[in-house]
Design a protein around this motif. Structure first.
Motif: not given
Length: 87
Positions: A6-7, A57, A59, A65
């Protein structure tokens, strides 16, 4: 230690936005202020800003994912944007 998918997704989009913002900023300096190149610059600056929020951020921002086709598309776009800037 590898970054989470994700990052990494947001980081790739941030890099794409940054390289393309630089490219369009160079175009504005070379050619002058035209609605098309200023709009492209503003759009890529917005992509960069949103992606920076995603990097900070992930999340809250969402994103894939796992290494999905969308993830790979972001990574490939960042690589192609870098090559485009260098040419």
């Amino acid at each position: 230690m590898a970054l989470a998918p994700r990052r990494t997704f947001w980081l790739a989009l941030c890099w794409l936005g940054a390289t393309q913002s630089l490219s369009w900023a160079i175009a504005v300096v070379r050619v002058g202020v035209w609605p098309g190149n200023v709009a492209a610059l503003a759009g890529f600056l917005l992509v960069t800003f949103v992606a920076l929020l995603g990097v900070a951020r992930p999340e809250l921002a969402g994103g894939p994912e796992d290494r999905t086709p969308i993830w790979w598309a972001a990574v490939v776009a960042a690589a192609l944007g870098t090559v485009g800037l260098l040419l």
